[in-house]
Design a protein around this motif. Structure first.
Motif, PDB file in Angstrom:
ATOM      1  N   MET A 186      -6.619  -9.770  49.169  1.00 39.18           N
ATOM      2  CA  MET A 186      -5.629  -8.825  48.651  1.00 39.18           C
ATOM      3  C   MET A 186      -5.830  -7.431  49.244  1.00 39.18           C
ATOM      4  O   MET A 186      -4.862  -6.701  49.491  1.00 39.18           O
ATOM      5  CB  MET A 186      -5.690  -8.787  47.128  1.00 39.18           C
ATOM      6  N   LEU A 214      -0.385 -10.636  41.241  1.00 34.72           N
ATOM      7  CA  LEU A 214      -0.678 -11.543  42.340  1.00 34.72           C
ATOM      8  C   LEU A 214      -1.765 -12.537  41.954  1.00 34.72           C
ATOM      9  O   LEU A 214      -1.670 -13.732  42.247  1.00 34.72           O
ATOM     10  CB  LEU A 214      -1.107 -10.751  43.581  1.00 34.72           C
ATOM     11  N   CYS A 243       4.701  -4.137  48.247  1.00 34.99           N
ATOM     12  CA  CYS A 243       4.748  -5.446  47.602  1.00 34.99           C
ATOM     13  C   CYS A 243       5.302  -5.279  46.195  1.00 34.99           C
ATOM     14  O   CYS A 243       4.838  -4.403  45.451  1.00 34.99           O
ATOM     15  CB  CYS A 243       3.350  -6.066  47.544  1.00 34.99           C
ATOM     16  N   LEU A 258       0.553 -17.042  50.896  1.00 37.10           N
ATOM     17  CA  LEU A 258       1.350 -15.951  50.311  1.00 37.10           C
ATOM     18  C   LEU A 258       2.023 -15.183  51.432  1.00 37.10           C
ATOM     19  O   LEU A 258       1.375 -14.808  52.416  1.00 37.10           O
ATOM     20  CB  LEU A 258       0.446 -15.010  49.512  1.00 37.10           C
TER      21      LEU A 258
END
Length: 287
Positions: free
Chosen positions: A50, A71, A64, A91
């Motif tokens: 991430m 997430l 995002c 993703l």
């Protein structure tokens, strides 16, 4: 079994998933992605992935729509809904659908597109290839100059995979204009000489691998010497060992480069041990 996938806030069967033809990820490859491994139903090095996602988005002036907590929750939900014990979650975040095709970035009010899906790989941790090792060829690195951004522009790496397949081997390692190895089509590359692990230094010409960072940290803790510099295919052929790292292969021994065996031509003790250490430590820290 039909997979459950995630598209812009909705969980739905993969057969019902749709994205607009005007999405810039489709038209411009204007998007970034991450692949997180799953072991024992838990996420491996999720924070690292991430953090790199945030960096990729920042470098492309993208945002995002989901927070870090959202997430994480989404990844866990996909694991649960699809019953994944070992596998991966893909993703992808794109700049979204501006309603028509244009080279200019859309207004910031256009929401990004977020999609994610699972890949079930029951023998990810004990992949047979880890016992035999990869054979690789080298080809010129013709990618754009910002491969440190994990974008969905994967045509040339795909061509590299196909070149390897046509040659009857497992992967291609890219080489720069000076003939030095940059990285593999979807992995970072290393050689071993004695107690030294040699791998190309971070820069815009290689992906800043999350598995790379973890393996180098664990190797340092295990008293290996790390030397970050370019190496040539000839140096790889003369090394004691070689290996590659990525979220999809963890630590994978490389036993042949351009038709020449590396070391004994079999997985060596350093790569084998690093794979064991990596899997052990990542399972302990999994989310």
């Amino acid at each position: 079994m039909t997979r459950t996938v995630y598209v812009n806030g909705t969980y739905l069967p993969e057969t019902e998933a749709k994205v607009s033809i005007f999405d810039r990820g489709f038209l411009m490859a204007d998007g970034v992605y991450e692949v997180t491994s799953v072991l024992d139903g838990k996420l491996i090095d999720f924070d690292g992935h991430m953090n790199r996602l945030k960096r990729s988005l920042r470098e492309l002036e993208m945002t995002c729509p989901l927070s870090a907590d959202e997430l994480l929750a989404m990844h866990r939900e996909l694991v649960a809904r699809n019953g994944i014990d070992q596998g991966m979650i893909y993703l992808q975040v794109t700049r979204g659908n501006p309603g028509d095709r244009s080279f200019l970035f859309p207004d910031a009010s256009v929401p990004g597109t977020v999609v994610a899906f699972t890949q079930n790989i029951p023998h990810l941790a004990d992949a047979p290839a880890a016992k035999t090792g990869f054979r690789v060829i080298t080809i010129p690195d013709l990618r754009w100059s910002r491969v440190d951004i994990k974008t969905v522009q994967l045509l040339y790496p795909s061509m590299g995979k196909m070149a390897a397949k046509k040659a009857g081997v497992d992967d291609s390692w890219f080489t720069d204009e000076a003939g030095m190895v940059t990285e593999g089509t979807s992995n970072n590359a290393y050689i071993v000489k004695g107690n030294r692990i040699i791998t190309r230094q971070l820069g815009s010409d290689i992906l800043h691998g999350i598995t790379r960072a973890a393996v180098l940290r664990l190797a340092t803790e295990a008293q290996f010497e790390i030397e970050e510099r370019p190496f040539s295919p000839a140096e790889a052929q003369q090394a004691d060992e070689a290996f590659a790292t990525a979220a999809s292969i963890f630590v994978m021994p490389v036993v042949e480069v351009d038709g020449m065996p590396v070391g004994t031509g079999k997985p060596g003790p350093v790569a084998t041990r690093l794979r064991e250490i990596y899997l052990e430590e990542m399972r302990k820290a999994a989310l």
